[in-house]
Design a protein around this motif. Structure first.
Motif, PDB file in Angstrom:
ATOM      1  N   CYS A 186       0.852  -1.190   0.000  1.00 44.79           N
ATOM      2  CA  CYS A 186       0.000   0.000   0.000  1.00 44.79           C
ATOM      3  C   CYS A 186       0.886   1.238   0.000  1.00 44.79           C
ATOM      4  O   CYS A 186       1.788   1.364   0.834  1.00 44.79           O
ATOM      5  N   LEU A 187       0.640   2.142  -0.927  1.00 45.10           N
ATOM      6  CA  LEU A 187       1.363   3.411  -1.018  1.00 45.10           C
ATOM      7  C   LEU A 187       0.406   4.544  -0.665  1.00 45.10           C
ATOM      8  O   LEU A 187      -0.634   4.717  -1.310  1.00 45.10           O
ATOM      9  N   LEU A 188       0.754   5.327   0.362  1.00 44.87           N
ATOM     10  CA  LEU A 188      -0.048   6.462   0.799  1.00 44.87           C
ATOM     11  C   LEU A 188       0.630   7.758   0.395  1.00 44.87           C
ATOM     12  O   LEU A 188       1.823   7.948   0.667  1.00 44.87           O
ATOM     13  N   GLU A 189      -0.107   8.657  -0.242  1.00 48.13           N
ATOM     14  CA  GLU A 189       0.441   9.940  -0.691  1.00 48.13           C
ATOM     15  C   GLU A 189      -0.516  11.065  -0.312  1.00 48.13           C
ATOM     16  O   GLU A 189      -1.727  10.957  -0.522  1.00 48.13           O
ATOM     17  N   THR A 213      -1.819  -1.172  -3.974  1.00 48.89           N
ATOM     18  CA  THR A 213      -2.892  -0.213  -3.733  1.00 48.89           C
ATOM     19  C   THR A 213      -2.279   1.160  -3.524  1.00 48.89           C
ATOM     20  O   THR A 213      -1.417   1.327  -2.649  1.00 48.89           O
ATOM     21  N   VAL A 214      -2.681   2.140  -4.322  1.00 45.45           N
ATOM     22  CA  VAL A 214      -2.186   3.514  -4.205  1.00 45.45           C
ATOM     23  C   VAL A 214      -3.342   4.394  -3.746  1.00 45.45           C
ATOM     24  O   VAL A 214      -4.393   4.435  -4.392  1.00 45.45           O
ATOM     25  N   ILE A 215      -3.147   5.070  -2.629  1.00 41.81           N
ATOM     26  CA  ILE A 215      -4.196   5.940  -2.072  1.00 41.81           C
ATOM     27  C   ILE A 215      -3.653   7.356  -1.977  1.00 41.81           C
ATOM     28  O   ILE A 215      -2.665   7.603  -1.270  1.00 41.81           O
ATOM     29  N   THR A 216      -4.260   8.289  -2.691  1.00 42.46           N
ATOM     30  CA  THR A 216      -3.843   9.685  -2.648  1.00 42.46           C
ATOM     31  C   THR A 216      -4.769  10.480  -1.720  1.00 42.46           C
ATOM     32  O   THR A 216      -5.788   9.983  -1.260  1.00 42.46           O
ATOM     33  N   GLY A 217      -4.365  11.722  -1.458  1.00 39.08           N
ATOM     34  CA  GLY A 217      -5.179  12.575  -0.588  1.00 39.08           C
ATOM     35  C   GLY A 217      -5.174  12.138   0.858  1.00 39.08           C
ATOM     36  O   GLY A 217      -6.142  12.366   1.592  1.00 39.08           O
TER      37      GLY A 217
END
Length: 541
Positions: A34-37, A213-217
């Motif tokens: 999981c990548l959080l940005e 899984t990439v989650i932005t905001g």
């Protein structure tokens, strides 16, 4: 609190290094990543190199921070931008591809960081790279990151090279060989005339993987730790999204890739840092790690600018309009060429002001356009600007929390020019700037001095100019210093594991024990590459 999601690896920060880590770890289909940005996805317009100024001025894509007031710079707060969004700094920077010099990395190894010497890290630079010129001793092909020569070079940049020859400085072919000194157009992270950010290079090819899984905001507020015996283990992170607090768990590791500001701030918010500062902020201590936020380094930078004859280089003017109209056709219908392929900061150089140095100690950046407002706007008229920065400053600053609230920006104190040698090097660099811009090569195009509004006829005048106008080249590093167990100020080990806890690493420019001699985007990508292998090695069956 919403349902908690679990992954093997959780990466905080989708910048230059974080995108690499997300790609490499998700290569293994048996693990979940999981990548959080915090920021948004990369914009299509952001791929146009000439849009550099618009990106720098976009608060959705730039943290837009300032330092605390600097006593040695006339008590000014210095602009400290940082990429916000997938790609991080690589999505808003000038795309310059520079690695630094061999002694930079050999010095890291000499400090006890086994595996980080130049011969150790060069394969990681090459692994990422797909170089336009093909494979060589120093360059790789077939990697995700496209590195190329500029498709478009403005006339002022060509004149800079003429000025360098006139003043006795060599013009070189490639700054990324050995310890190259001289001037040249910079090589850039572009693919077919478009920006090649870390997000484009490493996330786009991987986004279809079901295990990524990439989650932005998302604004991460802290790392969570479990209560098992022994060292506290990072078990996940807490973040805010659309006003809702959420958590995500990591069954193997959490990797912080939030940059020299963000990673150090997050460690402090999570209870990892100097015990006294944590107590002052009212944060429960997880691990007393004195070096968190210390060792802050950046490239202090100052320049000189001249008004140019109408139409010379980039700018807003009647003379430039025909070129701009032609440029639209060249770029959008003619194969991504012409003026819109310019990265604005097209050329520069490296020189040794002190012959006793084992590598160049000053870098130059040349702007062929009429830019101001810290690079966030392109103005009416035409000018050309050359800046000098101190490559290996001795001054060391610090980052501290201004509040225990993760939404409050931290206090950044670079402590610029606290070491006298830095000032002398910068004065010598400004002398070279003046020598080049006042050369005969620029005489046909030069109208009058634009900046600073003072003559630079003596060392004393140059010092006053530096105090009144110096800023930064936007290369913050060092706040989560890498070092051996014997280094009491080391935050992470040479394996990038955070001291005093388990299951937590840092992988970004913050781990640099000393700043590299050049732009920091390429080294950050390299750190992401090596970090990925270190993580994989820990979990290899």
């Amino acid at each position: 609190m919403s349902d908690v999601k679990k992954f093997d690896y959780v990466i905080v920060g989708g910048g230059s290094a974080g995108c690499v880590v997300a790609n490499r770890l998700s290569e293994d289909p048996s693990v979940t990543v999981c990548l959080l940005e915090a920021g948004p996805k990369e914009s299509r317009k952001g791929r146009i190199p000439l849009m550099l100024h618009a990106l720098m001025g976009d608060p959705q894509r730039n943290w837009d921070r300032y330092t605390v007031k600097q006593p040695n710079l006339n008590n000014r707060a210095i602009y400290q931008p940082c990429g916000r969004g997938l790609g991080g700094g690589s999505a808003i920077n000038s795309m310059i591809y520079i690695r630094g010099f061999k002694p930079d990395y050999d010095n890291w190894a000499a400090q006890g960081n086994f595996g980080w010497g130049y011969d150790d890290v060069l394969p990681y630079f090459k692994k990422s790279e797909d170089h336009q010129d093909g494979e060589s001793e120093y360059h790789g092909v077939g990697g995700e990151l496209s590195v190329s020569r500029l498709r478009h070079v403005e006339r002022p940049t060509e004149v800079l090279l003429d000025a360098a020859r006139e003043c006795g400085y060599p013009v070189v072919d490639d700054f990324n060989h050995a310890n190259v000194e001289g001037f040249a157009p910079y090589q850039v992270t572009q693919v077919n005339g478009e920006r090649c950010s870390s997000a484009r290079a490493f996330i786009e090819p991987a986004q279809s993987r079901p295990n990524l899984t990439v989650i932005t905001g998302t604004h991460v507020s802290r790392v969570m730790f479990d209560g098992q015996e022994g060292l506290p283990r990072a078990s996940g992170v807490e973040y805010r999204q659309d006003g809702v607090t959420k958590t995500v768990e990591a069954t193997r590791e959490v990797v912080l890739s939030a940059g020299a500001v963000g990673s150090a701030q997050l460690l402090l918010l999570s209870g990892i840092g100097p015990a006294e500062h944590l107590q002052e902020m009212g944060i429960a201590q997880v691990a007393d790690v004195p070096g968190v936020g210390q060792n802050f380094q950046d490239h202090i930078d100052v320049g000189m600018s001249f008004h140019a004859k109408p139409g010379f280089g980039l700018g807003i003017s009647p003379q430039f309009m025909p070129r701009a109209i032609k440029g639209v056709w060249q770029y959008f219908a003619g194969g991504r060429r012409g003026v819109f392929a310019s990265n604005v900061v097209e050329g520069g150089g490296f020189i040794r002001t002190n012959p006793e140095e084992d590598a160049p100690d000053v870098q130059f950046h040349f702007l062929s356009g009429n830019a101001s407002n810290n690079g966030r706007s392109l103005n009416y008229g035409h000018s050309f600007t050359l800046t000098a920065c101190v490559l290996r400053p001795n001054s060391r600053g610090q980052l501290r929390l201004a509040a225990a609230d993760p939404m409050v920006p931290p206090a950044i104190d670079p402590c610029f020019l606290t070491q006298e040698g830095d000032l002398k090097t910068l004065v010598d660099g400004v002398k070279v700037v003046k020598q080049l811009l006042t050369s005969d090569a620029f005489k046909p195009y030069r109208k009058g001095q634009r900046f600073p509004d003072m003559a630079l006829g003596s060392d004393e005048a140059i010092v006053e100019h530096i105090k009144a106008n110096a800023g930064t080249a936007y290369h913050p590093v060092g706040t989560c210093k890498m070092g051996p167990e014997s280094d009491s100020m080391a935050v992470v080990s040479p394996e990038l594991s955070v001291r005093g806890v388990s299951g937590l690493r840092v992988a970004d420019a913050s781990i640099m024990p000393t700043i590299v001699s050049g732009n920091t985007n390429a080294p950050s990508i390299m750190i992401g590459e090596k970090a990925s292998d270190l993580v994989k090695a820990s979990w290899k069956n």
